[in-house]
Design a protein around this motif. Structure first.
Motif, mmCIF file in Angstrom:
data_model
loop_
_atom_site.group_PDB
_atom_site.id
_atom_site.type_symbol
_atom_site.label_atom_id
_atom_site.label_comp_id
_atom_site.label_asym_id
_atom_site.label_seq_id
_atom_site.Cartn_x
_atom_site.Cartn_y
_atom_site.Cartn_z
ATOM 1 N N ARG A 93 -23.871 -6.981 -51.740
ATOM 2 C CA ARG A 93 -24.115 -7.985 -50.710
ATOM 3 C C ARG A 93 -25.604 -8.227 -50.513
ATOM 4 O O ARG A 93 -26.025 -9.361 -50.247
ATOM 5 N N ASP A 94 -26.396 -7.177 -50.655
ATOM 6 C CA ASP A 94 -27.836 -7.301 -50.415
ATOM 7 C C ASP A 94 -28.612 -7.815 -51.623
ATOM 8 O O ASP A 94 -29.735 -8.311 -51.470
ATOM 9 N N THR A 95 -28.045 -7.684 -52.829
ATOM 10 C CA THR A 95 -28.822 -7.999 -54.032
ATOM 11 C C THR A 95 -28.311 -9.199 -54.818
ATOM 12 O O THR A 95 -29.055 -9.805 -55.577
ATOM 13 N N VAL B 246 -20.707 -11.696 -51.002
ATOM 14 C CA VAL B 246 -21.615 -12.051 -49.906
ATOM 15 C C VAL B 246 -20.905 -13.046 -48.994
ATOM 16 O O VAL B 246 -21.027 -14.266 -49.176
#
Length: 779
Positions: free
Chosen positions: A558-560, A730
């Motif tokens: 989700r962050d990358t 995401v």
């Protein structure tokens, strides 16, 4: 020579010498001597520079010796002045074996059929045929190969070029055999056409004419004259006059310089004389033939060296000339023949010592010589140069002008447009244009300043700028210089008509694929020789890939995920656009010249796409593999939409880079200066980031959504997001974009749109290239 009254009772005569025949009219005095600008030239040391004059006095033709060293002899007797008539034999320098001239009656012109290729009833000039043979009773093949029935020793002629077919009823037709440079009938390209008496068949530098029961061949050896008649060029719908009724003659082996203040029409005149931008009114006669009407054929005999170098600076001199020879000579020309012609031109211009050096390492004068060498490959008869000494020091300036003097002496007619007045003394004639495109002076350079009443050239140019209301053209037309060097020196009659015949573009060279192959090899060599480009090309995908990998880590999360895909988009766009954004604008002068000599527009563009596309796709593959090889892409069920996830992302990145490369070519074709490309490259990258869908919600936003359809990164990011199922990794408004769905139809739409945009950009580039071409080639 003093002006004399014209007596209509005097007969026209033909003066026959070993080098040709000339029709003589009583209204003109004919200077005989070793001077190349004489009316009758004898290249014999026994003949004085200005040896004698043939003129009409009181209705009779008279030969007058001009105090020659070795004397003039008429009918075996040494004379000072004597009447001559048809049958008279005149010798110069020696009564026994000196150069001979024989007078005979001029034949009655045949209005429906010329008696020679130069159409003497129009031009008053005969040229003896190079060869004469009976009309063939069967089909004969014409070409460069020794096994042809009629062999033409000319490298621009194909080995099997054309057939002259004889029919049982006595008629003939000419058939082109798929030649590289085309076959022409009366100046027009033909593939198959009937041929009648007096028609001119053009093949390379040769022309064939059916005269009576003979087939006559005339070879253009370079010693031709140019007559400019009342050229007028206007702009802004006729409101602005760029050239105003310009007329002047240029004799064989003449070096003519054209000077004048800025805005006087020098470049406009050059474009009109070369057919690049035909005049709105007036005529240009190439040895009696209408240049505009017969442009498709005659353009092969015209060399043009523009102000900007028409060379690739990265290539060695010999290699640059070698590629040019491949493009201009037929495909069936043997490599040894091309190498021999290249070596011959290098020797002619004294370039042997620098043949293996890259062009960018040469001095300014040497580079200009190489540009001239490129034009001399095809042995043009007319050579035009635009500002060849611009930016050169006085020594180089004089060296270049002396080179042009040598080319004129070797049999070329040379016209040079220049701002420099340092070496005008080496020219035979000088044309001075005043503001408004009017002739302020035409004649020998030595008499120019005295005619204007100034001691130095700066004073004359200051007067042009200061006295813009002064009618310089009218003053010159009223002077004896105009009568002597324009009116009396023009042997060809005025061609009436308000506008010239629109030029017909030359045919496209055969074997388009062979031209493209040569362009691809040349462009590959150019890029390979550019070390800076190679370093950037290799380093960029690794740097951008490493950045994406640093963001992705070992798994898309989700962050990358969004940032990693965004970096891939930016890297692909920068890679593709940076490769292409300078490539067309920096070669504009090269393209214009090569297009004028027959280079196909599509072939040029395809060669760029093939080479840059191959490089760009390879970089995109490296970029993707460096960024994602070994990374868990976290795709649904571990699979892509149709292919393995890494393969799908690699395909999307490669297509994005290719489309960005096409967009870079569009920018390069659009701008006028190379310096503008880098700021526009930055702007392109910003637009791709903003409208890709990673930063802004575009779906359902009027205006922005439609605008984003033209942005390649929008579709590439959609394809990559669909592959990994970005909405699942995401969650949020951005990832919910319909173009990001993990669905076959959506993914195929994303990929297809990249192909569509590439094709669209390519079509626009082709249209923009057309704007850069000579007017006659825009078809």
């Amino acid at each position: 020579m003093a002006d004399r009254p014209v007596l209509p009772t005097a007969p026209d005569l033909v003066l026959e010498t070993e080098t040709g025949s000339t029709v003589m009219f009583p209204s003109h005095d004919y200077l005989i001597g070793r001077d190349p600008l004489s009316d009758i030239v004898f290249d014999d040391v026994r003949v004085s520079w200005h040896h004698a004059v043939l003129r009409c006095d009181d209705g009779h033709w008279t030969v007058v010796d001009r105090d020659s060293t070795n004397g003039t002899y008429a009918d075996g007797h040494k004379i000072r002045q004597r009447q001559v008539r048809p049958g008279s034999v005149i010798r110069f320098g020696n009564p026994a074996d000196g150069p001979r001239a024989v007078l005979s009656d001029a034949p009655e012109p045949a209005p429906d059929r010329p008696a020679a290729v130069s159409q003497p009833e129009l031009t008053g000039t005969f040229r003896r045929p190079t060869s004469v043979r009976p009309l063939p009773a069967r089909t004969i093949r014409i070409g460069r190969a020794p096994d042809n029935d009629l062999v033409v020793d000319d490298l621009v002629v194909s080995r099997s070029h054309a057939e002259l077919r004889a029919h049982a009823d006595g008629s003939f037709e000419i058939a082109d055999l798929g030649s590289h440079n085309g076959t022409y009938l009366n100046g027009r390209p033909v593939t198959l056409s009937a041929v009648g008496p007096g028609d001119i068949i053009g093949i390379g530098h040769s022309a064939f004419c059916l005269v009576g029961d003979e087939l006559q061949e005339y070879v253009d050896t370079g010693e031709i004259c140019l007559d400019v008649q009342e050229l007028t060029v206007t702009a802004d719908g006729g409101r602005t006059v760029l050239l105003d009724n310009v007329s002047f003659p240029v004799r064989e082996k003449c070096l003519l310089a054209v000077v004048g203040p800025s805005g006087s029409g020098k470049s406009t005149l050059l474009n009109a004389l070369t057919g690049q931008r035909p005049a709105d009114r007036g005529t240009v006669l190439y040895d009696g033939r209408d240049l505009y009407r017969d442009y498709a054929e005659l353009r092969q005999r015209i060399g043009l060296v523009p102000q900007d170098d028409i060379l690739h600076p990265q290539l060695a001199v010999r290699a640059a000339l070698g590629y040019a020879a491949e493009l201009r000579f037929p495909e069936d020309t043997a490599p040894a023949e091309r190498r021999a012609r290249t070596a011959e031109v290098l020797r002619e211009l004294g370039l042997e010592q620098c043949a293996e050096r890259p062009v960018h390492t040469l001095s300014g004068g040497q580079r200009k010589r190489v540009s001239v060498a490129l034009e001399l490959l095809t042995k043009p008869s007319l050579l035009f140069l635009d500002e060849p000494t611009s930016g050169l020091d006085p020594g180089m300036d004089r060296s270049v002008m002396h080179m042009l003097r040598g080319l004129a002496d070797d049999g070329h007619t040379v016209v040079v447009v220049t701002h420099s007045v340092l070496s005008l003394d080496v020219c035979d004639r000088l044309l001075v244009l005043a503001p408004g495109g009017k002739i302020a002076y035409y004649g020998p350079p030595g008499g120019t300043l005295a005619f204007f009443g100034f001691a130095h050239w700066p004073e004359a140019f200051e007067a042009f700028d200061r006295d813009r209301d002064r009618d310089w053209g009218k003053e010159y037309r009223a002077s004896p210089f105009h009568r002597r060097y324009v009116t009396d020196a023009t042997t060809q009659p005025h061609h009436p008509g308000p506008a010239p015949v629109p030029p017909v573009p030359p045919p496209r060279p055969r074997r388009w694929g062979a031209q493209v192959a040569t362009l691809v090899r040349r462009y590959t060599a150019v890029l390979s020789a550019d070390r800076t480009f190679l370093i950037v090309m290799i380093a960029l995908p690794f740097v951008m890939g490493a950045m994406a990998r640093a963001l992705a880590g070992g798994r898309l999360t989700r962050d990358t995920a969004m940032n990693a895909l965004l970096i891939l988009c930016v890297g692909a766009v920068l890679t593709g656009a940076a490769n292409a954004v300078r490539e067309l604008v920096k070669e504009r002068a090269v393209y214009r010249r090569e297009r004028a000599v027959g280079l196909p527009r599509s072939g040029y563009l395809v060669s760029k796409v093939v080479v840059l596309g191959t490089v760009t796709v390879a970089q995109a593959v490296v970029l993707t593999l460096v960024a994602l090889l070994g990374v868990d892409l976290n795709a649904p069920d571990g699979r892509g939409v149709l292919l393995p996830p890494l393969a799908e992302i690699t395909l999307a990145v490669a297509l994005l880079a290719f489309t960005a490369m096409m967009l870079g070519l569009l920018v390069s074709a659009l701008v006028r200066k190379e310096e503008l490309t880098m700021p526009l490259l930055v702007l392109l990258a910003i637009v791709q980031v903003v409208f890709c869908g990673a930063l802004l919600t575009l779906d359902g936003v009027p205006g922005l959504e439609q605008l984003s359809w033209l942005v390649p990164s929008r579709w590439a990011l959609g394809a990559m997001a669909g592959t990994v199922g970005l909405s699942r990794i995401v969650p949020g408004n951005l990832s919910a974009d319909p173009l990001f769905r993990h669905a076959t139809d959506v993914w195929l739409l994303d990929i297809t749109m990249l192909l569509v945009l590439s094709a669209l950009y390519g079509l626009v580039v082709a249209r923009l290239l057309r704007r850069q071409e000579p007017a006659v080639m825009r078809k």
